[in-house]
Design an enzyme around this catalytic site. Structure first.
Site, PDB file in Angstrom:
ATOM      1  N   LYS A   4       1.996  -9.587  -1.471  1.00 49.30           N
ATOM      2  CA  LYS A   4       1.383  -9.632  -2.803  1.00 49.30           C
ATOM      3  C   LYS A   4       1.304  -8.219  -3.373  1.00 49.30           C
ATOM      4  O   LYS A   4       1.264  -7.237  -2.625  1.00 49.30           O
ATOM      5  CB  LYS A   4      -0.015 -10.258  -2.759  1.00 49.30           C
ATOM      6  CG  LYS A   4      -1.019  -9.483  -1.930  1.00 49.30           C
ATOM      7  CD  LYS A   4      -2.391 -10.152  -1.840  1.00 49.30           C
ATOM      8  CE  LYS A   4      -3.179  -9.933  -3.094  1.00 49.30           C
ATOM      9  NZ  LYS A   4      -3.616  -8.528  -3.291  1.00 49.30           N
ATOM     10  N   ASP A  36      -1.070  -5.445  -5.194  1.00 40.50           N
ATOM     11  CA  ASP A  36      -2.498  -5.204  -5.054  1.00 40.50           C
ATOM     12  C   ASP A  36      -3.204  -5.563  -6.363  1.00 40.50           C
ATOM     13  O   ASP A  36      -2.568  -5.582  -7.428  1.00 40.50           O
ATOM     14  CB  ASP A  36      -2.775  -3.747  -4.670  1.00 40.50           C
ATOM     15  CG  ASP A  36      -3.900  -3.683  -3.643  1.00 40.50           C
ATOM     16  OD1 ASP A  36      -3.923  -2.763  -2.818  1.00 40.50           O
ATOM     17  OD2 ASP A  36      -4.749  -4.588  -3.664  1.00 40.50           O
ATOM     18  N   GLU A  37      -4.513  -5.795  -6.303  1.00 33.09           N
ATOM     19  CA  GLU A  37      -5.191  -6.377  -7.477  1.00 33.09           C
ATOM     20  C   GLU A  37      -5.151  -5.492  -8.719  1.00 33.09           C
ATOM     21  O   GLU A  37      -5.162  -6.015  -9.838  1.00 33.09           O
ATOM     22  CB  GLU A  37      -6.625  -6.803  -7.140  1.00 33.09           C
ATOM     23  CG  GLU A  37      -7.633  -5.715  -6.939  1.00 33.09           C
ATOM     24  CD  GLU A  37      -7.548  -5.063  -5.572  1.00 33.09           C
ATOM     25  OE1 GLU A  37      -6.741  -5.500  -4.749  1.00 33.09           O
ATOM     26  OE2 GLU A  37      -8.279  -4.087  -5.363  1.00 33.09           O
ATOM     27  N   LYS A  46     -13.469  -5.050   6.296  1.00 32.29           N
ATOM     28  CA  LYS A  46     -14.172  -3.888   5.718  1.00 32.29           C
ATOM     29  C   LYS A  46     -15.129  -4.284   4.598  1.00 32.29           C
ATOM     30  O   LYS A  46     -15.948  -3.498   4.158  1.00 32.29           O
ATOM     31  CB  LYS A  46     -13.158  -2.882   5.187  1.00 32.29           C
ATOM     32  CG  LYS A  46     -12.471  -3.347   3.895  1.00 32.29           C
ATOM     33  CD  LYS A  46     -11.391  -2.392   3.424  1.00 32.29           C
ATOM     34  CE  LYS A  46     -10.790  -2.866   2.104  1.00 32.29           C
ATOM     35  NZ  LYS A  46      -9.628  -2.070   1.679  1.00 32.29           N
ATOM     36  N   LYS A  64       0.866  -1.190   0.000  1.00 31.43           N
ATOM     37  CA  LYS A  64       0.000   0.000   0.000  1.00 31.43           C
ATOM     38  C   LYS A  64       0.896   1.232   0.000  1.00 31.43           C
ATOM     39  O   LYS A  64       1.950   1.226   0.641  1.00 31.43           O
ATOM     40  CB  LYS A  64      -0.906   0.018   1.252  1.00 31.43           C
ATOM     41  CG  LYS A  64      -1.828  -1.200   1.359  1.00 31.43           C
ATOM     42  CD  LYS A  64      -2.949  -1.190   0.337  1.00 31.43           C
ATOM     43  CE  LYS A  64      -3.800  -2.434   0.445  1.00 31.43           C
ATOM     44  NZ  LYS A  64      -4.873  -2.467  -0.543  1.00 31.43           N
ATOM     45  N   HIS A 119      -6.819 -13.639  -6.546  1.00 30.80           N
ATOM     46  CA  HIS A 119      -7.606 -12.523  -6.023  1.00 30.80           C
ATOM     47  C   HIS A 119      -8.982 -12.588  -6.689  1.00 30.80           C
ATOM     48  O   HIS A 119      -9.074 -12.938  -7.859  1.00 30.80           O
ATOM     49  CB  HIS A 119      -6.915 -11.190  -6.317  1.00 30.80           C
ATOM     50  CG  HIS A 119      -7.504 -10.040  -5.560  1.00 30.80           C
ATOM     51  ND1 HIS A 119      -8.722  -9.484  -5.873  1.00 30.80           N
ATOM     52  CD2 HIS A 119      -7.064  -9.373  -4.469  1.00 30.80           C
ATOM     53  CE1 HIS A 119      -9.002  -8.508  -5.020  1.00 30.80           C
ATOM     54  NE2 HIS A 119      -8.016  -8.423  -4.146  1.00 30.80           N
ATOM     55  N   ARG A 120     -10.008 -12.227  -5.963  1.00 34.30           N
ATOM     56  CA  ARG A 120     -11.369 -12.466  -6.487  1.00 34.30           C
ATOM     57  C   ARG A 120     -12.111 -11.195  -6.897  1.00 34.30           C
ATOM     58  O   ARG A 120     -13.351 -11.165  -6.951  1.00 34.30           O
ATOM     59  CB  ARG A 120     -12.189 -13.224  -5.439  1.00 34.30           C
ATOM     60  CG  ARG A 120     -12.363 -12.451  -4.142  1.00 34.30           C
ATOM     61  CD  ARG A 120     -13.281 -13.161  -3.176  1.00 34.30           C
ATOM     62  NE  ARG A 120     -13.518 -12.328  -1.992  1.00 34.30           N
ATOM     63  CZ  ARG A 120     -14.474 -12.539  -1.113  1.00 34.30           C
ATOM     64  NH1 ARG A 120     -15.290 -13.576  -1.251  1.00 34.30           N
ATOM     65  NH2 ARG A 120     -14.638 -11.738  -0.071  1.00 34.30           N
TER      66      ARG A 120
HETATM   67  C1  CAP Z   1      -7.097  -5.340   1.195  1.00 37.47           C
HETATM   68  C2  CAP Z   1      -7.143  -5.372  -0.332  1.00 37.47           C
HETATM   69  C3  CAP Z   1      -7.855  -6.591  -0.889  1.00 37.47           C
HETATM   70  C4  CAP Z   1      -9.234  -6.847  -0.355  1.00 37.47           C
HETATM   71  C5  CAP Z   1     -10.007  -7.728  -1.321  1.00 37.47           C
HETATM   72  C6  CAP Z   1      -7.797  -4.118  -0.893  1.00 37.47           C
HETATM   73  O1  CAP Z   1      -6.381  -4.206   1.587  1.00 37.47           O
HETATM   74  O2  CAP Z   1      -5.844  -5.412  -0.851  1.00 37.47           O
HETATM   75  O3  CAP Z   1      -7.896  -6.418  -2.303  1.00 37.47           O
HETATM   76  O4  CAP Z   1      -9.100  -7.545   0.826  1.00 37.47           O
HETATM   77  O5  CAP Z   1     -11.210  -8.083  -0.712  1.00 37.47           O
HETATM   78  O6  CAP Z   1      -7.329  -3.717  -1.971  1.00 37.47           O
HETATM   79  O7  CAP Z   1      -8.742  -3.626  -0.273  1.00 37.47           O
HETATM   80  P1  CAP Z   1      -6.522  -3.732   3.132  1.00 37.47           P
HETATM   81  P2  CAP Z   1     -11.567  -9.643  -0.529  1.00 37.47           P
HETATM   82  O8  CAP Z   1      -5.901  -4.800   3.998  1.00 37.47           O
HETATM   83  O9  CAP Z   1      -5.748  -2.427   3.212  1.00 37.47           O
HETATM   84  O10 CAP Z   1      -7.973  -3.563   3.395  1.00 37.47           O
HETATM   85  O11 CAP Z   1     -10.421 -10.214   0.234  1.00 37.47           O
HETATM   86  O12 CAP Z   1     -12.871  -9.612   0.205  1.00 37.47           O
HETATM   87  O13 CAP Z   1     -11.677 -10.213  -1.900  1.00 37.47           O
HETATM   88 MG    MG Z   2      -6.334  -5.216  -2.885  1.00 41.04          MG
END
Ligand code: CAP
Ligand code: MG
Length: 411
Positions: free
Chosen positions: A176, A178-179, A306, A150, A266-267
């Site tokens: 990882k 980020d998506e 969240k 981040k 990642h979903r």
């Molecule tokens: C979490 C995260 C993930 C989410 C995806 C984001 O970051 O990297 O992509 O967890 O949701 O981009 O929000 P934080 P899920 O730890 O800063 O929240 O796992 O429900 O698919």
């Molecule tokens: Mg993410």
């Protein structure tokens, strides 16, 4: 036609899907139309549909439970091409969700005969392969701790690698991308991979610990193959794919390259299918299909984070489906808790779903008041406390990084 009694259905020769169906038509009509449209029927009769076809290939609705808007449909296994997930989805998750005869339809779960399941390779590594790589004993598993770099986007390759190094330095196992991070001009894929893999080597030399890094290879399929091979040739140890935006066939293609690299799924996009209580496809169905095509770790819901989750008992079912052994010959997929998590979340998660999980914190690690190293330490301390079954506020008394994390984010 298209209806059956429960005792007429053989689960060894049928794939059984559970649907939640609402509408103003009679429940029986909606059930018959669902079974017809998702097997050999259509909206009107056609001459060529003879008894042979009906008896061998017609789907049949059963266990109609109008009060709860639930029904099951048995699909003869012969309807399906062996090993072909897209074709399965076109039939069982396809047209029927858009039929006007229903107002809404949600695919709640799907149950596969072993004969169908065992046509798939499943994860190359799965839970035990990843544990083995990290040196986590099979008879004494602990949650794997991970982070996401981040800010989500914006760091250059050197900054990205430094943030990863600090998280590993703090004691976590896995980093990882980020998506939405792929190959943008502010952070090109190849330099990001090389810089971050250098830090993998650095941390392993410094600490003797194995750590994992999964670069996000999400792109067109030829580009994904190119990037996956680049990671392999560069000495990488894991891949990440946004499995729903690239699709099931593309994900399976990369898995079948058998590059010797676990795949983190990642979903992103799932909420378009999973969130609405009456329409779409529940995560447990997507999770089972992704385990079948061989995703090694898969986001399965933050449980206490969240992002929107179904009620806890439903969310936990997804974890159990990923961890389930035996499930045909398929290795278990490592379920991943993520989204708004922080050290204070850890005891609740391992209490709900056990230790065979990956717990990811992005903001909940890099947002630590004393930075990413302290954030990593706080995560590790929280896991140690959970393993020792010591309440976090007690454990925090002589673990300052944890104390600061729970002071800021609670538990
Ligand atoms: C979490 C995260 C993930 C989410 C995806 C984001 O970051 O990297 O992509 O967890 O949701 O981009 O929000 P934080 P899920 O730890 O800063 O929240 O796992 O429900 O698919
Ligand atoms: Mg993410």
């Amino acid at each position: 036609m298209y209806l059956a009694r429960d005792d007429e259905i053989d689960p060894k020769t049928n794939i059984i899907a559970e649907y939640k169906v609402k509408g103003t038509e009679t429940f029986e009509r909606m059930a018959k139309e669902t079974a017809a449209e998702s097997s050999v029927g259509t909206w009107t009769t056609v001459d060529y549909l003879d008894d042979d076809i009906m008896s061998s290939l017609a789907a049949r609705a059963f266990a109609l439970d109008e009060k709860n808007h639930m029904m099951k449909v048995a699909y003869p296994i012969k309807l399906f091409e062996k090993g072909n997930i897209p074709q399965f989805m076109s039939l069982v998750l396809g047209n029927i969700l858009g039929m006007s005869v229903v107002d809404s339809m949600r695919v709640v779960d799907v149950h596969f005969p072993e004969a169908y399941l065992n046509e798939f390779k499943g994860p190359a590594f799965g839970i035990h392969g990843i544990h083995k790589y990290l040196g986590i004993p099979k008879d004494d598993p602990r949650a794997i701790l991970g982070t996401i770099i981040k800010p989500k986007l914006g760091l250059n390759p050197q900054q990205h690698a430094e943030a990863a190094y600090r998280a590993w330095k703090g004691g976590i196992d896995y980093v990882k991308d980020d998506e939405p991070q792929t190959d943008q001009e502010f952070c090109r894929f190849e330099p990001r991979v090389l810089e971050t893999l250098n830090k993998v080597d650095k941390i392993e030399t410094e600490t003797g610990r194995k750590v994992l890094y999964s670069p996000n290879i999400t792109a067109t399929l030829p580009e994904m193959e190119k990037r996956a091979r680049f990671v392999q040739e560069s000495g990488g140890n894991m891949l990440m794919i946004d499995v729903l935006t690239v699709g099931f066939a593309a994900t399976e293609y990369i898995r079948d390259l058998d590059l010797g690299l676990p795949i983190h799924g990642h979903r992103a996009l799932h909420a378009a299918m999973t969130r609405h209580p009456d329409q779409g496809v529940m995560m447990i169905v997507l999770g089972k299909l992704l385990r079948m095509i061989g995703v090694d770790s898969l986001h399965t819901g933050g449980l206490h984070g969240k992002m929107h989750d179904d009620e806890l008992s439903t969310a936990i079912k997804i974890y159990k489906a990923m961890q389930k052994e035996p499930w045909g010959n398929l290795k278990p997929t490592l379920p991943v808790a993520s989204g708004g998590l922080h050290p204070g979340s850890i005891p609740k998660i391992v209490n709900d779903v056990g230790m065979s999980v990956l717990i990811n914190a992005g903001g909940g690690l890099h947002g630590h008041p004393d930075g990413s190293v302290a954030g990593g330490k706080a995560m590790k301390q929280a896991l140690d406390a959970a393993k020792a079954k010591i309440p976090l506020d007690v454990y925090a008394k002589d673990h300052p990084e944890l104390a600061k994390a729970i002071e800021l984010w609670g538990f």
